[in-house]
Structure formats: C-alpha cells, structure tokens
Design an enzyme around this catalytic site. Structure first.
Site, PDB file in Angstrom:
ATOM      1  N   GLU A  94       0.852  -1.193   0.000  1.00 36.68           N
ATOM      2  CA  GLU A  94       0.000   0.000   0.000  1.00 36.68           C
ATOM      3  C   GLU A  94       0.889   1.244   0.000  1.00 36.68           C
ATOM      4  O   GLU A  94       1.862   1.313   0.747  1.00 36.68           O
ATOM      5  CB  GLU A  94      -0.861  -0.026   1.265  1.00 36.68           C
ATOM      6  CG  GLU A  94      -1.687   1.221   1.466  1.00 36.68           C
ATOM      7  CD  GLU A  94      -2.260   1.303   2.883  1.00 36.68           C
ATOM      8  OE1 GLU A  94      -2.846   0.320   3.356  1.00 36.68           O
ATOM      9  OE2 GLU A  94      -2.105   2.381   3.503  1.00 36.68           O
TER      10      GLU A  94
ATOM     11  N   SER B 242      -3.148   6.111   1.848  1.00 32.84           N
ATOM     12  CA  SER B 242      -4.514   6.028   2.359  1.00 32.84           C
ATOM     13  C   SER B 242      -5.075   7.429   2.396  1.00 32.84           C
ATOM     14  O   SER B 242      -4.366   8.384   2.728  1.00 32.84           O
ATOM     15  CB  SER B 242      -4.560   5.441   3.771  1.00 32.84           C
ATOM     16  OG  SER B 242      -4.442   4.038   3.713  1.00 32.84           O
TER      17      SER B 242
END
Ligand code: ATP
Ligand code: MG
Length: 433
Positions: A356, A359
């Site tokens: 990732e 966010s």
C-alpha cells in the site's frame, strides 16, 4: 575555505584545486594514478615517479584509500583517462587521513550486508548506488513540494510531540514530557484537518511519523516520512486526482533529472506512469482477488485485503491503482461515509503490487457525526477536544491523503527493502546510528 573546483568542472588548461576522497591508487610502476572522488564524480591524478618532486609523489603513493585530499595541479586532456582529463599535480595535501581498515568498501568492489551498511552510512553513501538513491530521494521531495505548490497548497509543519495519538491505542511511542506522559505523533492527520478550516484551506506536510509497530517487514519502519495533503472543499475523487498528479510529478522529475543516478542503479526501463490510475471499488477488488484463485480462502465483504491478495490484484490491474468504497467499519472514524449508503466509506487506498502506498478519503466534517465516530471507535472524544471543538466553528467539507515517502521511492526504484531509502532507519533492531 579555499576556492575549490568540482572534479566534473575540471577543464583542460586550467590550474585547479580539487578536494575529495582517495577512491583508488593504481600503481603501474613508473607511473601511478590516484583517483580522487567528490560529489560530482572522479578524476585521475597522475604521479610520474622519476619526473615529479619526490616528496609529492611519496605523499600520493602513501595516502590511504578514503582519506580526504586536496590536490593543486594543471588539468590536461588525456583520452586514456576515464573522464578524458587528468590532473598533473603540483601539490598534494592529506587533509584527513583514513584508517587502512575500513568497515566497508566504498568503491563497491566488496559487497557488504545491509546492517553493516546502515551502521556505517557515511561510508555507504560514498558508494555510487547508495548515493544515487538519496539523490533521487532529494529530487522526489523537491518535486512533490513543487507540485503541491502548483496546486496552491501551503507547506505546514505540525507537532511531533502530542498528548494523544491520531487513532489512539497501540501504535504509539510514549515519552515523558516534563513528568507527564506524551506520545510521538503517528500522523499529522488531525492537525492538517484543523488547517483546512483555517485561512490556509489547502495544506501539505512532509515530515516524520512514528509507529510502534512490533513487526519487522521490508515495508514498515518505526519512523517514516509521510507526505500528507489535505484540502478544504474537496471530495475523495478530487483528492485522488491530486494524489495521482503528485505521484506522476515525482516520477517525471526523476526521469528528467536523475538519468545518471538511474544508470548507476542499473535501471534502464524507468517509466513515468502515463495512464490514469485505475479506480476499483473494494467490492470489485475482492471479486477480482477471489477470481485469481491465489488465496486459500475466498474473501468476503468486510475482510481486510491480505498481502497475497494485493499482490495478485496488482499483477492483474497494474503498477498503481486505487481501491475505493471500503466498508465503513474497517476505515478510521474521521473518514466520511457515503451520504447515500452509510455502510460504505469514502476512504481510498492507492496500491502498488508490492505494498500500500497511500490512504486517504473525504473526512467527516459534521460535529455530531464526528463525536459519534470517536465513541464508536472506543476513543474518548473529550481527549480530542482541541480537535473536535473546531468542528463547531465552521469546518468545511474536506479530503486528503498520505503517502509513505520511503514506500514511494522503494517501489519507484524496485528496492527490495524500504530501509534502502532511509539514511538512518528506525526499526526493532535499530535505534542507532
Ligand atoms: P500498512 O497497512 O501497510 O501497515 P497503514 O494502513 O497502517 O499501512 P496508514 O496509516 O494508512 O498506513 O498511513 C498512510 C501511508 O503511510 C501508508 O499507505 C504508507 O505508505 C505509509 N506508512 C504507514 N505506516 C508506515 C510504516 N510503518 N513504515 C513506512 N511507511 C508507512
Ligand atoms: Mg492505510
């Protein structure tokens, strides 16, 4: 300091003073070459044993590798030299002598393990590859700052010592602050949100975040560099647009300014992403992961995406893609739910097949809903009064995101461990240097 010419700027027929480190001594008998390195490159210094001043030649032959030297001399064209020029010295001064035993070999001929390199970063960043990574890191940070400014965002810096963490709980490092318990901040989230309600409206921050994560992985640090963005009057889709533009700007700057560094790193297929980053909903993401058949158990709505699933999806979707519309229950309280479906959050992640990267989401800007969110998350809204109360004085709708700087650089350069992109990593094993 005396005037000094960078080795890269040494031009034939000039008399120059260069200063740098002894990279190598090549003794061929009657003639020897001292290779001197500075931040711009290397230059050959010729020592002719029978023709030059004896003391000068001796100094040149005796100096240890990696000592700092200052050389005065005439620059001559020399097609056989690696850079087509060499210096014929008239003076050699040893400015700082290096011990003969070095903990690692900066010429890179002898490999060293990562822990040895991290223990001796000064010597390690004399190596071309290591230096290239940090030059690229510097370029990336400059590029993102410039790109943020082109979006009209103001750079801010927010406290790293705080009374309460962003999301409370377990990932905080406690410290003692004049006899009271305080914490190292895990994210500028709440502060940057407070600033979208100020006269600044649109802000960014490049700064450290501290996470007391127990695990030791190639993509987690206990101190990382977060690149944060937040804007008033933005929804999550506009935040994603800026996120995509910032990431592309970082790639573009590296492609444009770091060709030598990429070459040093052996990267000959560096590509600036030119397509729009695909945007998949969480629901599509779990369907596609399930369809790959890579997981032992099928994912169901509400599950977090396991790392293997993210890898599998990355192979199918591409280098960078967004996952949107997460189940509200697995996103933090400060992320707003969709107005027409409260089980769905406006939170998004931007993914790379390896990890990732980002966010973000639209934020909850309504006071009552925000306080309710704190309670649902098991946090005491009273402790966050400094934050929540500002939502009573006119807080606009807003959205933003955070990207991990080291993760951006590690994925961009294909580094297998994000520690390669931090000078002095902090992790379970490392608190010094
Ligand atoms: P992960 O699930 O991969 O641990 P996260 O969801 O906990 O990450 P966020 O709180 O969403 O992380 O932080 C935003 C971004 O900051 C992440 O997408 C990542 O790029 C970066 N980041 C977060 N924690 C770390 C860490 N411990 N080390 C390096 N980068 C991090
Ligand atoms: Mg995250």
């Amino acid at each position: 300091m005396d005037e000094r010419t960078y080795t890269a700027d040494a031009t034939p027929d000039d008399t120059v003073t260069v200063a740098g480190w002894v990279h190598e001594l090549r003794d061929l008998g009657g003639i020897a070459f001292l290779i001197v390195r500075d931040t711009t490159g290397k230059i050959q210094v010729k020592l002719e044993k029978d023709e030059m001043d004896e003391e000068l030649v001796e100094t040149g032959l005796d100096v240890t590798r990696e000592s700092v030297v200052k050389i005065v001399g005439d620059v001559k064209e020399e097609p056989r030299a690696p850079t087509d020029v060499e210096i014929v010295p008239t003076a050699i001064e040893v400015v700082a002598e290096a011990e003969t035993q070095l903990p690692l070999d900066p010429s890179g001929k002898v490999d060293a393990e990562l822990p040895t390199r991290l223990d001796n970063r000064t010597l390690d960043v004399r190596r071309g590859e290591s230096k290239a990574i940090f030059e690229i890191r510097s370029t990336v940070l400059r590029a993102v700052r410039e790109a943020f400014r082109s979006f009209g965002a103001s750079e801010i810096t927010t406290p790293k010592i705080v009374a309460t963490g962003t999301e409370g709980g377990t990932e905080l490092f406690p410290i003692t602050y004049f006899g009271e318990e305080a914490f190292m901040n895990q994210s500028p989230q709440l502060f940057k949100q407070l600033m979208v309600g100020s006269g600044l409206e649109r802000v960014f921050e490049v700064g450290p975040i501290f996470r007391a994560e127990e695990h030791n992985t190639p993509r987690h640090l206990n101190e990382a560099t977060s690149i944060d963005f937040e804007s008033a009057f933005f929804d999550h889709t506009e935040a994603m647009d800026v996120c995509e533009a910032i990431v592309k700007a970082a790639y573009e700057a590296v492609a444009e300014n770091c060709t030598d560094e990429l070459e040093t790193l052996g990267i000959d297929d560096f590509e600036v992403p030119d397509e729009a980053f695909p945007r998949l909903t969480y629901e599509e993401a779990i369907e596609r992961i399930n369809a790959t058949g890579e997981l032992d158990e099928q994912l169901v709505w509400g599950d977090d995406l396991p790392t293997e699933g993210e890898h599998a999806l990355g192979q199918a979707v591409g280098e960078h893609y967004f996952i949107t519309d997460w189940p509200a229950e697995i996103k933090p309280f400060y992320i707003k739910d969709h107005d027409d479906d409260e089980t769905l959050s406006t939170g998004f992640d931007m993914m790379h097949p390896r990890m990732e990267l980002v966010s973000g989401g639209q934020r909850e800007h309504r006071f009552d809903q925000l306080v309710e969110g704190f309670e649902q998350q098991g946090l005491d809204p009273e402790e966050f009064d400094y934050y929540t109360k500002m939502f009573k004085y006119g807080m606009p709708p807003h959205a933003g995101w955070a990207i991990g700087g080291e993760r951006l650089i590690a994925t961009m350069l294909g580094l297998d461990n994000i520690r390669e992109a931090v000078l002095f990593p902090r992790d379970r094993q490392r608190l010094s240097p």
